[in-house]
Motif scaffolding. Structure first.
Motif, PDB file in Angstrom:
ATOM      1  N   SER A 156      -1.704   4.818   2.834  1.00 47.39           N
ATOM      2  CA  SER A 156      -2.247   5.389   1.660  1.00 47.39           C
ATOM      3  C   SER A 156      -3.118   6.532   1.655  1.00 47.39           C
ATOM      4  O   SER A 156      -3.575   7.364   0.905  1.00 47.39           O
ATOM      5  CB  SER A 156      -3.534   4.262   1.473  1.00 47.39           C
ATOM      6  OG  SER A 156      -4.497   4.374   2.530  1.00 47.39           O
ATOM      7  N   GLU A 157      -2.987   7.291   3.119  1.00 51.06           N
ATOM      8  CA  GLU A 157      -3.745   8.526   3.439  1.00 51.06           C
ATOM      9  C   GLU A 157      -2.729   9.399   3.848  1.00 51.06           C
ATOM     10  O   GLU A 157      -3.189  10.528   4.853  1.00 51.06           O
ATOM     11  CB  GLU A 157      -4.828   8.387   3.863  1.00 51.06           C
ATOM     12  CG  GLU A 157      -4.871   7.608   5.345  1.00 51.06           C
ATOM     13  CD  GLU A 157      -6.173   7.510   5.866  1.00 51.06           C
ATOM     14  OE1 GLU A 157      -7.215   7.913   5.418  1.00 51.06           O
ATOM     15  OE2 GLU A 157      -6.168   7.294   7.333  1.00 51.06           O
ATOM     16  N   SER A 177     -10.896   6.684  -2.555  1.00 50.81           N
ATOM     17  CA  SER A 177     -11.551   6.185  -0.873  1.00 50.81           C
ATOM     18  C   SER A 177     -12.171   4.914  -1.165  1.00 50.81           C
ATOM     19  O   SER A 177     -12.177   4.106  -0.328  1.00 50.81           O
ATOM     20  CB  SER A 177     -12.573   7.329  -0.498  1.00 50.81           C
ATOM     21  OG  SER A 177     -11.959   8.507  -0.473  1.00 50.81           O
ATOM     22  N   LEU A 210      -4.685   6.990  -2.785  1.00 52.57           N
ATOM     23  CA  LEU A 210      -5.674   5.950  -3.275  1.00 52.57           C
ATOM     24  C   LEU A 210      -7.014   6.487  -3.148  1.00 52.57           C
ATOM     25  O   LEU A 210      -7.399   7.227  -2.240  1.00 52.57           O
ATOM     26  CB  LEU A 210      -5.346   4.624  -2.687  1.00 52.57           C
ATOM     27  CG  LEU A 210      -4.029   4.131  -2.661  1.00 52.57           C
ATOM     28  CD1 LEU A 210      -4.005   2.595  -1.971  1.00 52.57           C
ATOM     29  CD2 LEU A 210      -3.479   3.795  -4.273  1.00 52.57           C
ATOM     30  N   SER A 239       0.622   4.080  -3.029  1.00 57.10           N
ATOM     31  CA  SER A 239       0.214   5.380  -2.721  1.00 57.10           C
ATOM     32  C   SER A 239       1.183   6.647  -2.630  1.00 57.10           C
ATOM     33  O   SER A 239       0.713   7.672  -2.053  1.00 57.10           O
ATOM     34  CB  SER A 239      -0.768   5.472  -1.587  1.00 57.10           C
ATOM     35  OG  SER A 239       0.049   4.741  -0.296  1.00 57.10           O
ATOM     36  N   ILE A 293       0.790  -1.332   0.211  1.00 53.17           N
ATOM     37  CA  ILE A 293      -0.148   0.053   0.027  1.00 53.17           C
ATOM     38  C   ILE A 293       1.083   1.313   0.111  1.00 53.17           C
ATOM     39  O   ILE A 293       0.562   2.155  -0.756  1.00 53.17           O
ATOM     40  CB  ILE A 293      -0.923  -0.165   1.238  1.00 53.17           C
ATOM     41  CG1 ILE A 293      -2.018  -1.093   0.875  1.00 53.17           C
ATOM     42  CG2 ILE A 293      -1.742   1.243   1.567  1.00 53.17           C
ATOM     43  CD1 ILE A 293      -2.598  -1.345   2.256  1.00 53.17           C
ATOM     44  N   LEU A 343      -2.733   0.328   6.425  1.00 58.14           N
ATOM     45  CA  LEU A 343      -3.579   1.217   5.539  1.00 58.14           C
ATOM     46  C   LEU A 343      -3.417   2.549   5.558  1.00 58.14           C
ATOM     47  O   LEU A 343      -3.537   3.324   4.658  1.00 58.14           O
ATOM     48  CB  LEU A 343      -5.109   0.993   5.400  1.00 58.14           C
ATOM     49  CG  LEU A 343      -5.772  -0.487   5.492  1.00 58.14           C
ATOM     50  CD1 LEU A 343      -7.095  -0.628   5.625  1.00 58.14           C
ATOM     51  CD2 LEU A 343      -5.347  -0.942   3.948  1.00 58.14           C
ATOM     52  N   ARG A 348      -9.400   2.249  -0.827  1.00 58.54           N
ATOM     53  CA  ARG A 348      -9.126   1.989   0.425  1.00 58.54           C
ATOM     54  C   ARG A 348     -10.168   1.390   1.203  1.00 58.54           C
ATOM     55  O   ARG A 348      -9.666   0.512   2.299  1.00 58.54           O
ATOM     56  CB  ARG A 348      -9.158   3.440   1.070  1.00 58.54           C
ATOM     57  CG  ARG A 348      -7.815   3.968   0.443  1.00 58.54           C
ATOM     58  CD  ARG A 348      -7.152   5.280   1.664  1.00 58.54           C
ATOM     59  NE  ARG A 348      -7.856   6.264   2.031  1.00 58.54           N
ATOM     60  CZ  ARG A 348      -8.488   7.519   1.415  1.00 58.54           C
ATOM     61  NH1 ARG A 348      -7.743   7.774   0.443  1.00 58.54           N
ATOM     62  NH2 ARG A 348      -9.278   8.138   1.857  1.00 58.54           N
ATOM     63  N   LEU A 398      -9.400  -2.311   3.218  1.00 61.27           N
ATOM     64  CA  LEU A 398      -9.819  -2.107   4.700  1.00 61.27           C
ATOM     65  C   LEU A 398     -10.602  -3.552   4.885  1.00 61.27           C
ATOM     66  O   LEU A 398     -10.306  -4.422   5.787  1.00 61.27           O
ATOM     67  CB  LEU A 398     -10.396  -1.246   5.083  1.00 61.27           C
ATOM     68  CG  LEU A 398     -10.941  -0.943   6.551  1.00 61.27           C
ATOM     69  CD1 LEU A 398      -9.588  -1.180   7.575  1.00 61.27           C
ATOM     70  CD2 LEU A 398     -11.711   0.081   6.842  1.00 61.27           C
TER      71      LEU A 398
END
Length: 667
Positions: A98-99, A58, A56, A51, A47, A95, A61, A65
């Motif tokens: 990714s954000e 939403s 990535l 990213s 991930i 995860l 993601r 998840l």
């Protein structure tokens, strides 16, 4: 007015944030099952790569998840507990890359990652977990400090050399940890401990490997290949010979044709009468966590230690599950007689066999009974002689079918303790001799560094007990009857130090001895420090027992002294930590003999002007230095390390040159 967007992360800062998060996740992954840890680690790396250039979507993601959480739940069998919760925490953190694209995202990632080291202590409290957790926390805090430096810039998006290197930030965090360490130690040693926690810790969903209250074909192989320590024993006086070290665990009575189990209703019955022999042993056990209530003892325990009870078959059960390291003082002795009068209910249980299984074994036992008459000992000796003559010991065994005992006794004639004990008990029961299977550990390894015995899960063993008239229950180990030349799989290749951390190192046994002794010291010094030991910790100084009032008084005294020390260190402020400020204040003290030392409230330029008025011959260079220092200290632009280093060198040169005497000459 719309709130301004959070500044984007520079690539270097983002790498530091991800590395800090990974360092926090590492100790937690090391305590999870290997397959689950590998899946979570691979997901986190993948991930992060996907990213790196852009966030990535939403929807993607959300799919990731759900997929990752579902995978973890499937791998844990949907069993909820401490380890499942920790695995889900690690999966959700995987995860987070990714954000993570802005300063706020990085701060959120590190704040969330700090839960990793704390969750690790729900699964393990060993020195490795503590070391990795402390290092990860310091790494994360230093990265948060870097984020704060970037955010404090007038223009966070402008690439400016940080005021401190990462190593300098780590040293600064280390100093803060060192300042708080005495208070933490005071809390650990002196704050009154409760004998039991105010709240319970959830059980582990994934059971720790160890002895079970059931035994099925092939189940003990995994245990016998596990080098994990299960207990350490220190004898007060002479220890028994290794051949007599049978560590008694669950006793199995019920047999359904394939699996042996422990009857639940037996556990509530009082211990069977036992008359101890002349030889006895006094010892202390340090038992590793098992998450069960039963633990082992040297065969046979004379009585249950406080906080435990003896079952009818002399198994020891603690009042609470052994979820943490525990210590027990026990006395054991080989029995002169053990339950010489067998109740009819127990006799029926010890003779019970399922119908429709193992016809050849039943026929052999009936023939032996007819030939031996009422002499049970003859049948026992005959079975052992057959094993000694015809059978071999090996871990490489085929999977047995419906008539497992028949296949072992008449076809394969090869197996390990599980096969020998199960088949022997079935054969004895078929001949009318009450018998049962006892599981536990056999032998041990003596650690000469710490002068104690070490028992590992690979020492798992199963043997038999038969009931003989006038003697009661007698231990019979059919596995030990195998002739030495017929033992194909020895434990020599699994000696301490042969595998694990020291695998492949010549002469690694001394390293193993030392490392396990250090681990035992950690257990004794840290994990074994409970309420009872806290109350007795001042016995060497003549204080027999510390009650809660005395502990609170000592804690208040030491905590107050520690807080005063922390306040004194903090009051020294930045001037004592920054080498440039230390040089500046040393320069101002040079003017003390002239009565021109800088006052604490006095700005640099005002002090330089005052010195110039009093001593014009000294003022020119001091004014220039003061102006340079004021620009560095208070100007809007943030100077980098190079400017600070240049100013510090200039101040050092001034310290060497400015030695004003009472008449103004420089020395």
């Amino acid at each position: 007015m719309a709130k301004p967007a959070a500044p984007a992360l520079e690539p270097v800062t983002r790498r530091w944030a991800l590395l800090a998060g990974a360092s926090c996740l590492l100790p937690l992954l090391l305590q999870l099952p290997l397959q689950i840890a590998a899946v979570i680690a691979a997901a986190g790396v993948g991930i992060g790569v996907l990213s790196w250039r852009r966030p990535l979507p939403s929807a993607l993601r959300l799919v990731l998840l759900l997929a990752l959480i579902g995978t973890v739940l499937i791998m844990t069998g949907f069993a909820l507990g401490r380890d499942t919760g920790c695995a889900l925490l690690a999966a959700m953190f995987a995860l987070k890359p990714s954000e993570t694209h802005t300063l706020r995202d990085a701060r959120s990632l590190i704040g969330f990652a700090l839960f990793g080291p704390f969750a690790t202590f729900l699964l393990d409290q060993g020195p490795l977990s503590l070391t990795l957790g402390l290092a990860a926390a310091m790494f994360a805090l230093s990265t948060l400090q870097r984020l704060a430096e970037i955010e404090s810039r007038p223009d966070p998006l402008r690439a400016v050399e940080p005021a401190q290197t990462h190593w300098q930030r780590l040293l600064a965090i280390g100093r803060l940890v060192a300042i708080g360490l005495p208070l933490a130690l005071a809390v650990f040693w002196l704050f009154p401990r409760l004998s039991s926690p105010l709240w319970g810790v959830p059980e582990r969903a994934l059971a720790r490997p160890g002895l079970s209250d059931r035994m099925s074909p092939g189940e003990m192989v995994d245990l016998m290949n596990d080098e994990t320590v299960t207990l350490r024993a220190r004898f007060r006086g002479k220890a028994p010979p290794t051949s007599q070290m049978y560590w008694r665990g669950p006793v199995l009575w019920n047999f359904d044709g394939r699996e042996w189990t422990q009857p639940r209703w037996f556990q509530g019955l009082p211990a069977a009468p036992m008359r101890a022999g002349r030889t006895g042993w006094d010892y202390e056990l340090e038992v590793e966590p098992t998450d069960t209530r039963q633990f082992v003892s040297l065969d046979l325990p004379r009585e249950a230690p406080p906080g435990t009870r003896l079952s009818i078959d002399h198994g020891i059960y603690a009042d609470r599950a052994l979820t943490s390291l525990s210590r027990w003082r026990l006395q054991s002795a080989p029995p002169a007689s053990y339950e010489p009068q067998l109740r009819e209910t127990l006799r029926r249980a010890a003779l019970s066999l399922p119908s429709g299984y193992n016809p050849r074994t039943l026929a052999l036992a009936q023939r032996w009974r007819a030939e031996a008459g009422d002499n049970d000992a003859v049948i026992v000796d005959r079975a052992l002689a057959m094993i000694r003559r015809e059978f071999v010991y090996t871990l490489a065994t085929p999977l047995l079918g419906r008539h497992s005992v028949d296949e072992f006794l008449f076809d394969h004639k090869a197996g390990f303790c599980e096969h020998f004990s199960s088949s022997f008990v079935v054969l004895m029961r078929a001949a009318g001799i009450p018998a049962r299977v006892v599981t536990g550990y056999a032998g041990g390894y003596f650690n000469p560094v710490g002068n104690y015995w070490l028992v590992r899960r690979s020492d798992a063993h199963a043997w038999a007990e038969v009931w003989l008239q006038g003697r009661g229950w007698v231990r019979v180990d059919p596995t030990a009857a195998v002739a030495p030349e017929r033992i194909y799989d020895t434990l020599a290749d699994r000696r301490p130090g042969a595998g694990g951390l020291f695998g492949g190192i010549a002469g690694a046994t001394p390293l193993f001895n030392l490392s396990d002794w250090l681990r035992r010291g950690w257990n004794d010094f840290v994990l074994g420090f409970d309420a009872s030991r806290q109350q007795r910790m001042l016995q060497p100084f003549g204080v027999d027992r510390l009650d809660s009032g005395k502990l609170i008084a000592l804690f208040v005294l030491f905590a107050s002294l520690t807080l005063l020390w922390m306040v004194w260190l903090s009051s020294r402020g930045e001037r004592e930590r920054d080498p440039l400020l230390r040089a500046w204040h040393r320069l101002s003290r040079r003017y003390r003999r002239l009565g021109l030392e800088r006052e604490a409230h006095e700005p640099a330029l005002a002090w330089a002007e005052r010195v110039t008025k009093a001593r014009p011959d000294l003022g020119e260079s001091l004014l220039r230095l003061s102006q340079h220092f004021s620009d560095w200290r208070y100007a809007g632009g943030q100077p980098g390390r190079r400017e600070a280093r240049e100013l510090r060198n200039e101040l050092v040169r001034a310290l060497r040159a400015h030695r004003p005497g009472p008449t103004g000459e420089r020395r």
